[in-house]
Design a protein around this motif. Sequence first.
Motif, PDB file in Angstrom:
ATOM      1  N   GLY A 119       0.830  -1.213   0.000  1.00 47.90           N
ATOM      2  CA  GLY A 119       0.000   0.000   0.000  1.00 47.90           C
ATOM      3  C   GLY A 119       0.860   1.257   0.000  1.00 47.90           C
ATOM      4  O   GLY A 119       0.555   2.237  -0.685  1.00 47.90           O
ATOM      5  N   SER A 120       1.957   1.224   0.757  1.00 47.75           N
ATOM      6  CA  SER A 120       2.786   2.437   0.791  1.00 47.75           C
ATOM      7  C   SER A 120       3.367   2.702  -0.596  1.00 47.75           C
ATOM      8  O   SER A 120       3.605   3.858  -0.964  1.00 47.75           O
ATOM      9  CB  SER A 120       3.866   2.370   1.873  1.00 47.75           C
ATOM     10  OG  SER A 120       4.647   1.241   1.698  1.00 47.75           O
ATOM     11  N   HIS A 121       3.563   1.670  -1.406  1.00 51.54           N
ATOM     12  CA  HIS A 121       4.034   1.871  -2.779  1.00 51.54           C
ATOM     13  C   HIS A 121       2.894   2.354  -3.687  1.00 51.54           C
ATOM     14  O   HIS A 121       3.034   3.335  -4.406  1.00 51.54           O
ATOM     15  CB  HIS A 121       4.532   0.557  -3.379  1.00 51.54           C
ATOM     16  CG  HIS A 121       5.860   0.096  -2.896  1.00 51.54           C
ATOM     17  ND1 HIS A 121       6.964   0.910  -2.815  1.00 51.54           N
ATOM     18  CD2 HIS A 121       6.297  -1.129  -2.504  1.00 51.54           C
ATOM     19  CE1 HIS A 121       8.007   0.212  -2.410  1.00 51.54           C
ATOM     20  NE2 HIS A 121       7.620  -1.027  -2.203  1.00 51.54           N
ATOM     21  N   VAL A 122       1.791   1.595  -3.692  1.00 55.64           N
ATOM     22  CA  VAL A 122       0.779   1.877  -4.720  1.00 55.64           C
ATOM     23  C   VAL A 122      -0.064   3.112  -4.384  1.00 55.64           C
ATOM     24  O   VAL A 122      -0.535   3.810  -5.288  1.00 55.64           O
ATOM     25  CB  VAL A 122      -0.099   0.635  -5.051  1.00 55.64           C
ATOM     26  CG1 VAL A 122       0.713  -0.382  -5.831  1.00 55.64           C
ATOM     27  CG2 VAL A 122      -0.701  -0.005  -3.827  1.00 55.64           C
ATOM     28  N   LEU A 123      -0.217   3.397  -3.102  1.00 49.35           N
ATOM     29  CA  LEU A 123      -0.906   4.652  -2.747  1.00 49.35           C
ATOM     30  C   LEU A 123      -0.013   5.839  -3.109  1.00 49.35           C
ATOM     31  O   LEU A 123      -0.496   6.908  -3.476  1.00 49.35           O
ATOM     32  CB  LEU A 123      -1.296   4.656  -1.272  1.00 49.35           C
ATOM     33  CG  LEU A 123      -2.433   3.668  -0.928  1.00 49.35           C
ATOM     34  CD1 LEU A 123      -2.536   3.438   0.575  1.00 49.35           C
ATOM     35  CD2 LEU A 123      -3.775   4.161  -1.481  1.00 49.35           C
ATOM     36  N   ASP A 124       1.297   5.628  -3.022  1.00 49.28           N
ATOM     37  CA  ASP A 124       2.225   6.685  -3.442  1.00 49.28           C
ATOM     38  C   ASP A 124       2.136   6.892  -4.957  1.00 49.28           C
ATOM     39  O   ASP A 124       2.167   8.037  -5.434  1.00 49.28           O
ATOM     40  CB  ASP A 124       3.661   6.324  -3.031  1.00 49.28           C
ATOM     41  CG  ASP A 124       4.596   7.503  -3.203  1.00 49.28           C
ATOM     42  OD1 ASP A 124       4.420   8.498  -2.467  1.00 49.28           O
ATOM     43  OD2 ASP A 124       5.466   7.463  -4.090  1.00 49.28           O
ATOM     44  N   ILE A 125       2.002   5.802  -5.697  1.00 46.43           N
ATOM     45  CA  ILE A 125       1.820   5.934  -7.158  1.00 46.43           C
ATOM     46  C   ILE A 125       0.536   6.711  -7.451  1.00 46.43           C
ATOM     47  O   ILE A 125       0.505   7.597  -8.314  1.00 46.43           O
ATOM     48  CB  ILE A 125       1.764   4.544  -7.839  1.00 46.43           C
ATOM     49  CG1 ILE A 125       3.148   3.915  -7.864  1.00 46.43           C
ATOM     50  CG2 ILE A 125       1.205   4.652  -9.261  1.00 46.43           C
ATOM     51  CD1 ILE A 125       3.219   2.563  -8.554  1.00 46.43           C
ATOM     52  N   ALA A 126      -0.522   6.397  -6.710  1.00 48.08           N
ATOM     53  CA  ALA A 126      -1.800   7.103  -6.926  1.00 48.08           C
ATOM     54  C   ALA A 126      -1.617   8.602  -6.690  1.00 48.08           C
ATOM     55  O   ALA A 126      -2.113   9.434  -7.467  1.00 48.08           O
ATOM     56  CB  ALA A 126      -2.880   6.533  -6.014  1.00 48.08           C
ATOM     57  N   ARG A 127      -0.889   8.959  -5.639  1.00 53.74           N
ATOM     58  CA  ARG A 127      -0.643  10.386  -5.354  1.00 53.74           C
ATOM     59  C   ARG A 127       0.208  11.005  -6.455  1.00 53.74           C
ATOM     60  O   ARG A 127      -0.030  12.137  -6.876  1.00 53.74           O
ATOM     61  CB  ARG A 127       0.077  10.550  -4.009  1.00 53.74           C
ATOM     62  CG  ARG A 127      -0.753  10.219  -2.789  1.00 53.74           C
ATOM     63  CD  ARG A 127       0.011  10.542  -1.496  1.00 53.74           C
ATOM     64  NE  ARG A 127       0.552  11.876  -1.517  1.00 53.74           N
ATOM     65  CZ  ARG A 127       1.843  12.155  -1.436  1.00 53.74           C
ATOM     66  NH1 ARG A 127       2.745  11.201  -1.301  1.00 53.74           N
ATOM     67  NH2 ARG A 127       2.257  13.396  -1.470  1.00 53.74           N
ATOM     68  N   TYR A 128       1.221  10.273  -6.889  1.00 51.55           N
ATOM     69  CA  TYR A 128       2.122  10.772  -7.930  1.00 51.55           C
ATOM     70  C   TYR A 128       1.355  11.065  -9.225  1.00 51.55           C
ATOM     71  O   TYR A 128       1.566  12.086  -9.882  1.00 51.55           O
ATOM     72  CB  TYR A 128       3.224   9.729  -8.166  1.00 51.55           C
ATOM     73  CG  TYR A 128       4.114   9.984  -9.338  1.00 51.55           C
ATOM     74  CD1 TYR A 128       4.941  11.109  -9.384  1.00 51.55           C
ATOM     75  CD2 TYR A 128       4.169   9.086 -10.405  1.00 51.55           C
ATOM     76  CE1 TYR A 128       5.777  11.332 -10.469  1.00 51.55           C
ATOM     77  CE2 TYR A 128       4.999   9.308 -11.494  1.00 51.55           C
ATOM     78  CZ  TYR A 128       5.796  10.435 -11.523  1.00 51.55           C
ATOM     79  OH  TYR A 128       6.615  10.657 -12.593  1.00 51.55           O
ATOM     80  N   LEU A 129       0.419  10.164  -9.560  1.00 52.78           N
ATOM     81  CA  LEU A 129      -0.301  10.324 -10.826  1.00 52.78           C
ATOM     82  C   LEU A 129      -1.519  11.235 -10.720  1.00 52.78           C
ATOM     83  O   LEU A 129      -1.834  11.976 -11.638  1.00 52.78           O
ATOM     84  CB  LEU A 129      -0.763   8.949 -11.347  1.00 52.78           C
ATOM     85  CG  LEU A 129       0.326   7.947 -11.734  1.00 52.78           C
ATOM     86  CD1 LEU A 129      -0.307   6.610 -12.130  1.00 52.78           C
ATOM     87  CD2 LEU A 129       1.192   8.477 -12.879  1.00 52.78           C
ATOM     88  N   GLY A 179      -2.639  13.100  -7.650  1.00 53.21           N
ATOM     89  CA  GLY A 179      -2.715  14.147  -6.622  1.00 53.21           C
ATOM     90  C   GLY A 179      -3.225  13.618  -5.287  1.00 53.21           C
ATOM     91  O   GLY A 179      -3.249  12.412  -5.039  1.00 53.21           O
ATOM     92  N   GLU A 180      -3.659  14.562  -4.442  1.00 57.51           N
ATOM     93  CA  GLU A 180      -4.018  14.183  -3.057  1.00 57.51           C
ATOM     94  C   GLU A 180      -5.482  13.760  -2.966  1.00 57.51           C
ATOM     95  O   GLU A 180      -6.318  14.156  -3.777  1.00 57.51           O
ATOM     96  CB  GLU A 180      -3.756  15.361  -2.115  1.00 57.51           C
ATOM     97  CG  GLU A 180      -2.311  15.861  -2.125  1.00 57.51           C
ATOM     98  CD  GLU A 180      -1.264  14.801  -1.765  1.00 57.51           C
ATOM     99  OE1 GLU A 180      -1.618  13.768  -1.142  1.00 57.51           O
ATOM    100  OE2 GLU A 180      -0.090  14.986  -2.134  1.00 57.51           O
ATOM    101  N   ALA A 181      -5.767  12.966  -1.927  1.00 62.29           N
ATOM    102  CA  ALA A 181      -7.127  12.438  -1.747  1.00 62.29           C
ATOM    103  C   ALA A 181      -7.975  13.368  -0.890  1.00 62.29           C
ATOM    104  O   ALA A 181      -7.479  14.047   0.008  1.00 62.29           O
ATOM    105  CB  ALA A 181      -7.056  11.065  -1.093  1.00 62.29           C
ATOM    106  N   LYS A 182      -9.270  13.352  -1.206  1.00 60.31           N
ATOM    107  CA  LYS A 182     -10.240  14.126  -0.413  1.00 60.31           C
ATOM    108  C   LYS A 182     -10.964  13.171   0.562  1.00 60.31           C
ATOM    109  O   LYS A 182     -11.179  13.486   1.719  1.00 60.31           O
ATOM    110  CB  LYS A 182     -11.239  14.753  -1.394  1.00 60.31           C
ATOM    111  CG  LYS A 182     -12.073  15.855  -0.852  1.00 60.31           C
ATOM    112  CD  LYS A 182     -12.607  16.743  -1.974  1.00 60.31           C
ATOM    113  CE  LYS A 182     -13.613  16.006  -2.853  1.00 60.31           C
ATOM    114  NZ  LYS A 182     -14.224  16.823  -3.896  1.00 60.31           N
TER     115      LYS A 182
END
Length: 341
Positions: free
Chosen positions: A180-190, A192-195
């Motif tokens: 999760g720390s990897h793929v959630l970081d990818i999500a942020r990278y691609l 942006g931030e979550a609401k």
Amino acid sequence: MKIYKFAVLGTGFWSTYQLAGWGELEIVKPIAFYNRTLEKARALAEQYNVEHIYDNVDELLENHAGELDFVDIITDVDTHELFTLKATQYGLNVICQKPMAPTFETAEKMVSVCQKANVAFYIHENFRFQAPIRKLKEILDSGVIGKVFKANVAFCSGFPVFDNQPFLKELDQFILTDIGSHVLDIARYLFGEAKTLFCHTARVNQEIKGEDVANVLMQMQNGISCYVEMSYATIAETETFPQTLVRVEGENGSIQLLHNFEIRVTTRSGTTAVHAGPVMYPWVDPAYAVVHSSIVDCNRNILQNMEGKSPAETIGTDNLETIRLVHAAYRSARENRVIVF
Ligand code: 89V
């Protein structure tokens, strides 16, 4: 030419690749190794011609802090805080493997301790540096698919990850912290931030302590609906370890990152494909190629920052936002509710 000297704290399975990754960059040199079992440090020290080995971090720092530029912490997550603290007491820059810390509060403390000590704090978070992820980002930023409305980031595998990293079996919190720390970081990278965030977890493999499945649904601040899924319980026709697959849909088209490093872009005028595989350094284990190769790019990004050449992406303050998502996901799953940031 300045040579950046560093000490490795933790010479287990992952350090072999981390050190080989450093070896691709000419201006770094390991000078001391710590490991709680000295024999393991000795074996690696012989391979890298490193003279100084320790099973006591304090002794290593006392004897070598003066000549070190940074420490590279490659131990299990439980020692990250302590070793970061010790390094800051000697004014050393810190590179720490993901996940930064076992809790969000500890991660916050580590960031703050480094800020107070005025040392640079980097997290070795390499997934966003993978060749196919970088290429996908480039295509996304070109605007070819228009305004994005939904995305899926997936790491679903049945790879026997516990064979090489048996400690992962013992973690009370497993896949969200490890993958999760990897793929959630990818999500942020691609994207942006979550609401908001909602998460389900499950433990399919009864021989491990933590969860091996997590499904995270986020609404990002820009309105994108982003579904991040991860599993180590997946029995699939095509085993995709250790790849992260991505699908993005926009108003004018879609982008798919497939298991063979192929990125397919579809618009109303048709589909084009590009191959974005990793650099195959001679030391990469083919089973981990895309991850091992990205170690070099992550290290390069950090080093260029130390040299004052460019900003680093995965600094502590940035990675804190990824850790925030990881622990929000646990909270959401535990309390069965949507977390609003
Ligand atoms: O990078 C990691 O966290 C490793 C993996 C097996 C995915 O490469 O656990």
